[in-house]
Design a protein around this motif. Structure first.
Motif, PDB file in Angstrom:
ATOM      1  N   TRP A 128       0.818  -1.212   0.000  1.00  0.00           N
ATOM      2  CA  TRP A 128       0.000   0.000   0.000  1.00  0.00           C
ATOM      3  C   TRP A 128       0.853   1.264   0.000  1.00  0.00           C
ATOM      4  O   TRP A 128       0.451   2.287  -0.572  1.00  0.00           O
ATOM      5  CB  TRP A 128      -0.962  -0.014   1.186  1.00  0.00           C
ATOM      6  N   THR A 132       0.607   3.940  -2.977  1.00  0.00           N
ATOM      7  CA  THR A 132       0.367   5.349  -2.680  1.00  0.00           C
ATOM      8  C   THR A 132       1.369   6.250  -3.401  1.00  0.00           C
ATOM      9  O   THR A 132       1.005   7.293  -3.960  1.00  0.00           O
ATOM     10  CB  THR A 132       0.438   5.595  -1.165  1.00  0.00           C
ATOM     11  N   PHE A 161      -4.433   7.346   2.117  1.00  0.00           N
ATOM     12  CA  PHE A 161      -3.986   5.988   2.422  1.00  0.00           C
ATOM     13  C   PHE A 161      -3.080   5.841   3.646  1.00  0.00           C
ATOM     14  O   PHE A 161      -3.032   4.752   4.245  1.00  0.00           O
ATOM     15  CB  PHE A 161      -3.259   5.382   1.210  1.00  0.00           C
ATOM     16  N   ILE A 165      -2.043   2.406   5.904  1.00  0.00           N
ATOM     17  CA  ILE A 165      -0.700   1.826   5.866  1.00  0.00           C
ATOM     18  C   ILE A 165      -0.195   1.608   7.285  1.00  0.00           C
ATOM     19  O   ILE A 165       0.403   0.574   7.607  1.00  0.00           O
ATOM     20  CB  ILE A 165       0.259   2.739   5.076  1.00  0.00           C
ATOM     21  N   THR A 174      -6.182  -4.916   6.545  1.00  0.00           N
ATOM     22  CA  THR A 174      -6.833  -3.637   6.259  1.00  0.00           C
ATOM     23  C   THR A 174      -8.347  -3.808   6.402  1.00  0.00           C
ATOM     24  O   THR A 174      -9.076  -3.862   5.416  1.00  0.00           O
ATOM     25  CB  THR A 174      -6.490  -3.136   4.842  1.00  0.00           C
ATOM     26  N   TRP A 179     -10.319   1.350   6.475  1.00  0.00           N
ATOM     27  CA  TRP A 179     -10.873   2.008   5.286  1.00  0.00           C
ATOM     28  C   TRP A 179     -11.734   3.210   5.664  1.00  0.00           C
ATOM     29  O   TRP A 179     -11.836   4.169   4.886  1.00  0.00           O
ATOM     30  CB  TRP A 179     -11.672   1.008   4.461  1.00  0.00           C
TER      31      TRP A 179
END
Length: 312
Positions: A128, A132, A161, A165, A174, A179
């Motif tokens: 991630w 990003t 993001f 992370i 995640t 989220w």
């Protein structure tokens, strides 16, 4: 061919010698600090806890990844940065750093940060982080920013993001709560930047950047800012009812969103004449409040997770 294009093509060094401060500015320290803060919150509120050394090193690699994104963005945007009043003194357009040096620094830090986060934390977090960096440097900087008024909306994902992370670095997963942190920043970004764009419109117009203020006008920008502020309030209050929040989070969210919506409403009711008359006081006020909003909202998540009676 512009001077910037010539430097990129030839790799020639600028006239002025660069210092450490110039390379630090390439990393966009303000943007980096926001990424570090939200990533740290994601790491701290994730269940199960994390070893302090692992947490510290994970935040370091996330910070370097954010800096890599900034350097790559400044490398690619050097041509428009020298046109805009608020960016023309940056290291590349001012001639203190060669474009090739900025590109090399960005690529080096990208590889270093992703690799080390994978080795010290886990490869979910590393994936991630790499995504990003790619999203900000390629999807946003090279494509969206120059082609569509949706640049702020879709491009806002790049800045959204980091808390996920941080969560992934602590847990390797995640889940929905991670989220929701992403969603909160995603909904916050458009009204935050549109408030800014309303009082720096001339800069974007001269640089031919299709911000909403340029493509659809200020009235539509004010309307969209209000709509997205309403969406932000909904996501914020929903998050307060998950394992992220609790009574304290709900109370803080209600206050923060109440002030935010009042500012967005006042901005929507204004005309260009009103804005010019008081030097964009309402727009600047909403922009400043939006910074406090994000800091306070993410801070209360940490407090809620830390206090013995926190949560529902």
């Amino acid at each position: 061919m512009t001077d910037v294009s010539l430097n990129i093509a030839t790799g020639t060094a600028p006239a002025d010698e660069a210092g450490l401060r110039d390379y630090w500015q390439l990393l966009k320290p303000r943007l980096m600090s926001l990424s570090v803060f939200t990533a740290l919150v994601g790491l701290l509120v994730a269940p199960g806890g994390v070893h302090p050394f692992l947490g510290a090193t994970s935040i370091l690699w996330i910070a370097l990844g954010a800096g890599a994104s900034g350097a790559l963005n400044m490398w690619f945007d050097a041509d428009i940065d020298r046109v805009m009043k608020r960016t023309r003194k940056r290291p590349i357009p001012s001639g203190r750093v060669a474009p090739g040096d900025a590109l090399a620094l960005g690529l080096f830090l990208s590889v270093l940060s992703v690799t080390m986060l994978g080795l010290t934390a886990n490869w979910v977090a590393a994936f991630w982080l790499g995504f990003t960096i790619f999203f900000y440097a390629v999807i946003y900087s090279m494509w969206l920013k120059r082609t569509t008024s949706w640049n702020t909306v879709i491009g806002g994902l790049a800045g959204a993001f980091p808390p996920m992370i941080g969560w992934a670095a602590a847990t390797g997963g995640t889940p929905l709560e991670a989220w929701l942190l992403v969603g909160l920043i995603f909904m916050w970004t458009p009204p935050h930047f549109w408030a800014l764009a309303l009082f720096v419109k001339l800069d974007y117009h001269e640089a031919r950047i299709p911000m909403l203020t340029v493509t659809h006008g200020r009235d539509e920008t004010r309307r969209q800012a209000l709509i997205w502020s309403l969406g932000l309030a909904i996501v914020s209050i929903l998050a307060a009812f998950t394992s992220l929040g609790g009574p304290l989070t709900l109370a803080v969210a209600l206050v923060l969103n109440g002030v935010f919506l009042k500012g967005a409403w006042d901005m929507w009711r204004r005309t260009d004449a009103d804005s010019e008359a008081d030097n964009h006081a309402v727009e600047k006020g909403l922009f400043k409040w939006s910074l406090l909003y994000l800091f306070a909202h993410f801070s209360v998540f940490v407090v809620e997770a830390a206090i013995p009676f926190g949560g529902w």
